[in-house]
Structures are given as C-alpha cells and as structure tokens.
Scaffold this active site. Structure first.
Site, PDB file in Angstrom:
ATOM      1  N   HIS A 107      -4.406  -3.244 -12.667  1.00 46.71           N
ATOM      2  CA  HIS A 107      -5.119  -2.548 -11.582  1.00 46.71           C
ATOM      3  C   HIS A 107      -6.639  -2.722 -11.672  1.00 46.71           C
ATOM      4  O   HIS A 107      -7.358  -2.274 -10.780  1.00 46.71           O
ATOM      5  CB  HIS A 107      -4.786  -1.053 -11.588  1.00 46.71           C
ATOM      6  CG  HIS A 107      -3.345  -0.757 -11.329  1.00 46.71           C
ATOM      7  ND1 HIS A 107      -2.688  -1.200 -10.201  1.00 46.71           N
ATOM      8  CD2 HIS A 107      -2.417  -0.079 -12.065  1.00 46.71           C
ATOM      9  CE1 HIS A 107      -1.415  -0.808 -10.247  1.00 46.71           C
ATOM     10  NE2 HIS A 107      -1.229  -0.138 -11.376  1.00 46.71           N
ATOM     11  N   ASP A 145       5.680  -5.704 -12.825  1.00 49.39           N
ATOM     12  CA  ASP A 145       5.448  -4.262 -12.919  1.00 49.39           C
ATOM     13  C   ASP A 145       5.839  -3.628 -11.573  1.00 49.39           C
ATOM     14  O   ASP A 145       5.760  -4.272 -10.532  1.00 49.39           O
ATOM     15  CB  ASP A 145       3.976  -3.987 -13.229  1.00 49.39           C
ATOM     16  CG  ASP A 145       3.710  -2.525 -13.530  1.00 49.39           C
ATOM     17  OD1 ASP A 145       3.836  -2.138 -14.706  1.00 49.39           O
ATOM     18  OD2 ASP A 145       3.395  -1.762 -12.583  1.00 49.39           O
ATOM     19  N   HIS A 147       4.300  -1.454  -9.899  1.00 47.76           N
ATOM     20  CA  HIS A 147       3.134  -1.202  -9.040  1.00 47.76           C
ATOM     21  C   HIS A 147       2.484  -2.537  -8.674  1.00 47.76           C
ATOM     22  O   HIS A 147       2.510  -3.480  -9.473  1.00 47.76           O
ATOM     23  CB  HIS A 147       2.110  -0.333  -9.777  1.00 47.76           C
ATOM     24  CG  HIS A 147       2.635   1.010 -10.207  1.00 47.76           C
ATOM     25  ND1 HIS A 147       3.152   1.225 -11.467  1.00 47.76           N
ATOM     26  CD2 HIS A 147       2.735   2.178  -9.530  1.00 47.76           C
ATOM     27  CE1 HIS A 147       3.543   2.499 -11.545  1.00 47.76           C
ATOM     28  NE2 HIS A 147       3.303   3.094 -10.390  1.00 47.76           N
TER      29      HIS A 147
HETATM   30 ZN   LIG Z   1       3.055   0.058 -13.135  1.00 45.72          ZN
END
Ligand SMILES: [Zn+2]
Length: 282
Positions: A107, A145, A147
């Site tokens: 992220h 992942d 996300h």
């Molecule tokens: Zn994640």
C-alpha cells in the site's frame, strides 16, 4: 530445491498491540521451521535502494518519525524496521526466496499514501517495488494479497518494463483497483468468492499476460484471502497450493514477498502450501 525463507527475528520487535503484529509472522516462522525450511538473514536496504521507489522527502519524514495515520503508527525506529523488511525483499529477489518479514509494503506509494487513499494500510516502504526496481529487469508482479496494492500500482503505473496483476476483494480497503489501467491489470472479486472462481480468475489474468516478455516474476504474497481473514476470498490451504502450481507454470525466476495475512499459524500453513505447489511436491 526448497525455496529459502528470508527472516530476521528483529522484525518481531514492534507493534505488539496492532493487528499487523509480531505474532502473525512469529507463528508462521515457527511453523515453517518445523517444516524444515532453510532460513537466511537479510541486511537493511540502502537509502539508494529506497530512492528507486520512493520520494526523498517522504523517506526523510519516515526517518524522523513523522509518518503516521490511523492504520499505520509512527513506531520508534520504524524506518529501521521498514528498511530491514525491504532488505528481505532484495535478498529474496537475489536468491529466488520468500521474504517472511514485516512491515508489509504494497500500500506504500512514491510519497507514502498512494492513489489518493488516506492511509498507508500498515505499510511504510514498498518492499516488492524496491526489489523489482533493484533487479531492473522486465518483471511481472503478481499480487495475491486480498487488498489491492495501490502503492505498487502507483510506483509502476506506465512503466514499460513492468506489468502488475492484482486479484483482490472489492469493495474493500483501499477502494482502488476497480478496473485495469494500462500496465496494471486489476481483478476485483466479491468477498468469499471461493477457490473455484478465484482460480478461474487467476487463469484468465495470467492468460492475458505475455509471459515470454518477462525475465522475472515477483509475487506479493498476502494471505488475508484465507477464509475468515481480513479480506477473505474463502481460500484454503489447498487453494494456495493451486496458486503455487500456476506460478510454477510461468517458468520464470521467481521471488515472493509477504504482504498481509493475520492468522498466525494459518499464514505459515498457507506459505508452506504455496511453496509446495510451486516446487511441484504437493
Ligand atoms: Zn492485505
């Protein structure tokens, strides 16, 4: 040959109260030790390594302890923890290994928070981006992942050497990755979609990529897609073995970098199954 695991106990020394805490990696480490894997210690990434993926002012702020948001605390010495985790990714790239380090990274964008998302989602430095930049080769990044890796997309958006492929839960944090953009191929999936539809989507995604273009494969290996975890897609141990087989079929020099996965021993089991599938022994 077994895939070497990159690990340092130092990564367990912060954030005991946080969901992205030491237990998730510590229990995975214990499980993989029992399973007979070989472990190697990383060195911290250099500032030059970090500057290939991140803005200098952002790194200065991180070093000074000024980077903080509701998900991503300004721990004491977090710059050093993050640098060691990035070093784990660099060593994984060199040794075709699996970096079992924290904090995670996907992220974190060029300036920290990425693509207009307010928080950094437990990430400080984008470990896989730093490793891919250091390799300097045409690289396919596969992000499994649960996300979307908004930071990784931001770093490589428009980069002619890199294609980024992400399968992730949507709608969900960070809210990006709803559609593909140029060299970033995004596959949003409803929660708890289950192994069958997940693998169909993965096959479709990998079928869209001209694998012969790439000299390396980098896997953002998050396990919060595990049934019951933070971004559950209803996957099980066997699902990760199936993912590993598909990674092996691409026949590229491959390395893996841990992202999410918050259920401790289950993270260890998922890694073991992914690597067994990848190594053709499951
Ligand atoms: Zn994640």
């Amino acid at each position: 040959m077994r895939t070497p695991i990159i690990f340092s106990e130092k990564c367990l020394n912060y954030g005991t109260w946080h969901i992205e805490g030491p237990q998730r990696v510590g229990l995975a480490h214990e499980f993989l030790l029992e399973r007979g894997y070989n472990f190697t210690e990383p060195e911290p990434a250099s500032e030059n390594d970090l500057l290939r993926a991140h803005d200098g002012d952002y790194l200065w702020n991180l070093k000074k302890g000024l980077v903080e948001d509701p998900d991503t605390p300004a721990y004491d010495n977090v710059y050093e923890f993050a640098r060691l985790s990035a070093g784990g990714a660099l060593l994984a790239a060199k040794t075709s290994g699996f970096s079992l380090m924290r904090p995670p990274g996907h992220h974190a964008g060029v300036f920290g928070s990425a693509l207009g998302v307010y928080t950094r989602g437990f990430c400080y430095l984008n470990n896989i981006a730093i490793a891919v930049k250091a390799l300097g080769k045409a690289t396919l990044i596969l992000d499994i992942d649960g996300h979307h890796g908004n930071g990784t997309q931001e770093v490589f958006q428009g980069d002619p050497k890199v294609v980024y492929v992400s399968l992730h839960r949507h709608p969900h944090y960070p809210g990006t990755g709803f559609s593909s953009e140029g060299n970033c191929l995004n596959f949003p999936l409803p929660g708890d979609i289950g192994e069958k539809r997940y693998l169909e989507t993965l096959d479709k995604a990998l079928g869209m990529v001209a694998a012969e273009r790439f000299a390396a494969l980098a896997v953002s290996a998050g396990f919060d897609t595990y049934a019951g975890d933070l971004a559950s897609l209803g996957l099980t141990d066997e699902s990760y073995a199936e993912i590993g087989k598909r990674i092996a079929r691409l026949s590229k020099p491959t390395f893996f970098v841990l992202e999410g996965g918050y259920m401790g021993e289950k993270v260890g089991r998922a890694i073991d199954h992914l690597l067994l599938g990848y190594e053709g022994t499951s």
